[in-house]
Design a protein around this motif. Sequence first.
Motif, mmCIF file in Angstrom:
data_model
loop_
_atom_site.group_PDB
_atom_site.id
_atom_site.type_symbol
_atom_site.label_atom_id
_atom_site.label_comp_id
_atom_site.label_asym_id
_atom_site.label_seq_id
_atom_site.Cartn_x
_atom_site.Cartn_y
_atom_site.Cartn_z
ATOM 1 N N SER A 70 0.807 -1.219 0.000
ATOM 2 C CA SER A 70 0.000 0.000 0.000
ATOM 3 C C SER A 70 0.840 1.270 0.000
ATOM 4 N N SER A 71 2.160 1.145 0.071
ATOM 5 C CA SER A 71 3.030 2.316 0.151
ATOM 6 C C SER A 71 3.123 3.016 -1.206
ATOM 7 N N ARG A 72 3.124 4.327 -1.191
ATOM 8 C CA ARG A 72 3.270 5.094 -2.425
ATOM 9 C C ARG A 72 4.671 4.929 -3.002
ATOM 10 N N PHE A 73 5.654 4.751 -2.133
ATOM 11 C CA PHE A 73 7.021 4.520 -2.582
ATOM 12 C C PHE A 73 7.721 3.661 -1.543
ATOM 13 N N TRP A 74 8.843 3.085 -1.945
ATOM 14 C CA TRP A 74 9.648 2.273 -1.050
ATOM 15 C C TRP A 74 10.970 2.984 -0.784
ATOM 16 N N ARG A 75 11.681 2.512 0.228
ATOM 17 C CA ARG A 75 13.012 3.019 0.547
ATOM 18 C C ARG A 75 13.998 1.858 0.555
ATOM 19 N N ALA A 76 15.255 2.161 0.219
ATOM 20 C CA ALA A 76 16.243 1.083 0.144
ATOM 21 C C ALA A 76 17.652 1.635 0.286
ATOM 22 N N ASP A 77 18.570 0.754 0.658
ATOM 23 C CA ASP A 77 20.000 1.052 0.705
ATOM 24 C C ASP A 77 20.715 0.238 -0.372
ATOM 25 N N VAL A 78 21.781 0.807 -0.920
ATOM 26 C CA VAL A 78 22.637 0.056 -1.837
ATOM 27 C C VAL A 78 23.459 -0.949 -1.027
ATOM 28 N N VAL A 79 23.453 -2.208 -1.481
ATOM 29 C CA VAL A 79 24.257 -3.236 -0.816
ATOM 30 C C VAL A 79 25.391 -3.750 -1.706
ATOM 31 N N SER A 82 29.683 4.417 -11.000
ATOM 32 C CA SER A 82 29.898 5.734 -11.601
ATOM 33 C C SER A 82 31.369 6.114 -11.470
ATOM 34 N N PRO A 83 31.905 6.875 -12.433
ATOM 35 C CA PRO A 83 33.281 7.370 -12.276
ATOM 36 C C PRO A 83 33.432 8.345 -11.108
ATOM 37 N N ASP A 84 32.310 8.820 -10.578
ATOM 38 C CA ASP A 84 32.351 9.733 -9.423
ATOM 39 C C ASP A 84 32.326 8.990 -8.090
ATOM 40 N N ARG A 85 32.276 7.673 -8.116
ATOM 41 C CA ARG A 85 32.275 6.896 -6.864
ATOM 42 C C ARG A 85 33.688 6.811 -6.313
ATOM 43 N N VAL A 86 33.825 7.085 -5.028
ATOM 44 C CA VAL A 86 35.115 7.003 -4.332
ATOM 45 C C VAL A 86 34.946 6.099 -3.118
ATOM 46 N N GLN A 87 36.062 5.675 -2.549
ATOM 47 C CA GLN A 87 35.990 4.877 -1.334
ATOM 48 C C GLN A 87 35.465 5.737 -0.196
ATOM 49 N N HIS A 88 34.487 5.212 0.527
ATOM 50 C CA HIS A 88 33.913 5.979 1.635
ATOM 51 C C HIS A 88 34.986 6.200 2.696
ATOM 52 N N PHE A 89 35.001 7.400 3.265
ATOM 53 C CA PHE A 89 36.031 7.766 4.246
ATOM 54 C C PHE A 89 35.759 7.189 5.631
ATOM 55 N N TRP A 90 34.551 6.621 5.843
ATOM 56 C CA TRP A 90 34.152 6.218 7.194
ATOM 57 C C TRP A 90 33.463 4.866 7.128
ATOM 58 N N LYS A 91 34.107 3.849 7.647
ATOM 59 C CA LYS A 91 33.632 2.471 7.536
ATOM 60 C C LYS A 91 32.195 2.283 8.022
ATOM 61 N N PRO A 92 31.796 2.794 9.198
ATOM 62 C CA PRO A 92 30.421 2.559 9.658
ATOM 63 C C PRO A 92 29.344 3.205 8.786
ATOM 64 N N MET A 152 25.690 6.007 17.008
ATOM 65 C CA MET A 152 24.868 6.877 16.173
ATOM 66 C C MET A 152 23.752 6.040 15.569
ATOM 67 N N HIS A 153 22.663 6.694 15.243
ATOM 68 C CA HIS A 153 21.509 5.999 14.672
ATOM 69 C C HIS A 153 21.719 5.717 13.192
ATOM 70 N N ALA A 154 21.191 4.598 12.744
ATOM 71 C CA ALA A 154 21.029 4.377 11.318
ATOM 72 C C ALA A 154 19.904 5.282 10.824
ATOM 73 N N PRO A 193 27.402 -0.563 1.437
ATOM 74 C CA PRO A 193 27.663 -1.960 1.050
ATOM 75 C C PRO A 193 28.464 -2.717 2.105
ATOM 76 N N GLY A 194 29.502 -2.088 2.644
ATOM 77 C CA GLY A 194 30.309 -2.754 3.663
ATOM 78 C C GLY A 194 29.525 -3.043 4.926
ATOM 79 N N SER A 195 28.688 -2.086 5.350
ATOM 80 C CA SER A 195 27.899 -2.286 6.568
ATOM 81 C C SER A 195 26.916 -3.443 6.411
ATOM 82 N N TRP A 196 26.239 -3.505 5.261
ATOM 83 C CA TRP A 196 25.274 -4.589 5.065
ATOM 84 C C TRP A 196 25.986 -5.934 4.931
ATOM 85 N N ARG A 197 27.208 -5.941 4.386
ATOM 86 C CA ARG A 197 27.958 -7.200 4.355
ATOM 87 C C ARG A 197 28.295 -7.667 5.767
#
Length: 455
Positions: free
Chosen positions: A66-75, A81-91, A171-173, A95-99
Motif C-alpha cells: 500500500s506504500s506510495r514509494f519504497w526506501r532502500a540502501d545500496v548493498v 559511476s566514475p564519481d564513486r570514491v571509497q567511503h572515508f568512514w567504515k560505519p 549513532m543511529h542508522a 555496502p560494507g555495513s550490510w555485508r
Amino acid sequence: MSSNSVSPHSAATGKHEGPGTELVVDVGPIAHGGHFVARHEGRVIFVRHGIPGEKVRIRLTDSGDSSRFWRADVVDVLEASPDRVQHFWKPADSPGSWRRGGPPVGGAELGHVSLGRQRSLKAEVLAEQLKRLAGLDLATEVEPVGDADDAGLGWRTRASFAVTAKGRLGMHAHRSDAVIPVHEMPLAHPGINDLRLWDLDLTGIARVEVAVPANGSRPLVLLAPEEGTSPKRLHGILTRLPQDISVASFDAAKGHVLQLRGRTWVQESAAGHEYRVTGEGFWQIHKDAPETLVNAVTGYLSGGGYLQPGAAVADLYAGAGLFTAPLADAVGVTGSVLSVEGAPGTSRDARKNLHGEPQVEIVQGRVERVLHQRARSFDSLVLDPPRAGAGKAVVRQLMETGPRAIAYVSCDPASFARDLGYFHQGGWRLESLRAFDLYPHTHHLETVGLLVPAS
C-alpha cells in the motif's frame, strides 16, 4: 540485467517484497533528502548510497503493497559511476555495513561521492525545488567552504551521539532506532575526536551532545541521563572526562541544563564579536559557517544600500545574535535593530551578547506574534528560520512591514523555494542567490537569497 530484475537473494517471485528483499535497479536522479530515484515494476524506490547512472543491488528497508514509494540502501555496486570514491568512514559505508550484517550510520550519506559531484548534485536539488515550488529556472553553483585540502572532513564543531544498550557511544542508522557503535567521527572537529568519548562506559545516558568552538575556547559535553540514572553514575562518568572541559546534564523535554563542572555554555567567535551559546542553543556547526553567512548577508544588504547608518532593520529567528551584532555595527547608534528569537534560553544568550548595544532591542517570542504586536516599518530584514521555513503567514507579515530588501538564510531548499513562491505571489522577486556546501558528505546545503519588491 534489467532494472526490474530481482536478485537471487530476493524473496520476491510472487511473494510480498517486504523489508530485507534485494533487487537490482538502475539509479536515477537525486531527490531532495539525500536519496536517488529508482523504479521497480513501476514502483518508485528512494535509494540511498547510490549515484545516478549506476546499476546497483539494493535492500528494501521500508516497503509495503500500500506504500506510495519504497526506501532502500545500496548493498552492492554492479556498474559504478566514475564519481564513486571509497567511503572515508567504515560505519557509514552502506555496502560494507550490510555485508557485516546491518545498516550504516546516518550523517554521511554522500561520502561515497567525489566532493565536486556532491556539489553538482546539491545544485540539481536546489534547481529542481526552485523550479517546482517557485516556478524559477535558475542554476546556482554550490560553493565550497573551508580549506581546499581538508577533503570535506573535520568541520563539525557540534555533534550529537546516541548510546548503545551496552553503554557505548553510537549513532543511529537512517530512519531507525538501531544504534551503531562508533569509534571515530571524521566529520567532527579534531577537538571532538580528541575527547575519546567512545572509550567511556555511558550506561545510564540516553544521549550525548558535544560542542567544541573553532576558536579554541573551552568545550562543553552535555549528558542526557535516562530516567532513574543516579547522581553517583553521572559523577562516575564526569571523573573520566578531561578536566579542562565543561560538563553539564540536560533534559531535552524541559530544556533544563544543570552544571556538573565548568560552564553550561560555550564561547563562540564570528565577525569580530564574541557570542555566548548555552547548552543546546543553536549555532552554525561548520567551523567556517558563521563568517561565511555573515559576509554573504551583510554583503547583499550593504552592497545594495539597504544597510547603512541610521537604518531600521530586524533579525528574525535571531538565535544568539550571530547576525544581530554585525547589523548593529552597520546601522550604528542612530539606527535600530529588532532581534526576535522564540527559544527562551537562546534569547537570554542574545541579551548577554548584545547588552552593550543600545540600538538593539531583544524580544523573545514567536516571530508572527511579535510582528503582529509591534507593527512597524523596516529598511531591511534578515530572515533565518528553522528547517521548516517561515511559512505563508510570516511571509505575508514581512511584506506588509514594507522593507526594501530581505536577506533570507535557509538550510532547506524545499522550504526556501516554497516561501520564495509566496514572496513571488506577493509581488517580490529573487534578486540574487548564493549556495554554500556547509555540510560536506551529507545532502544538506545552505542558501542566502536577496529578495526585493518587484516594483
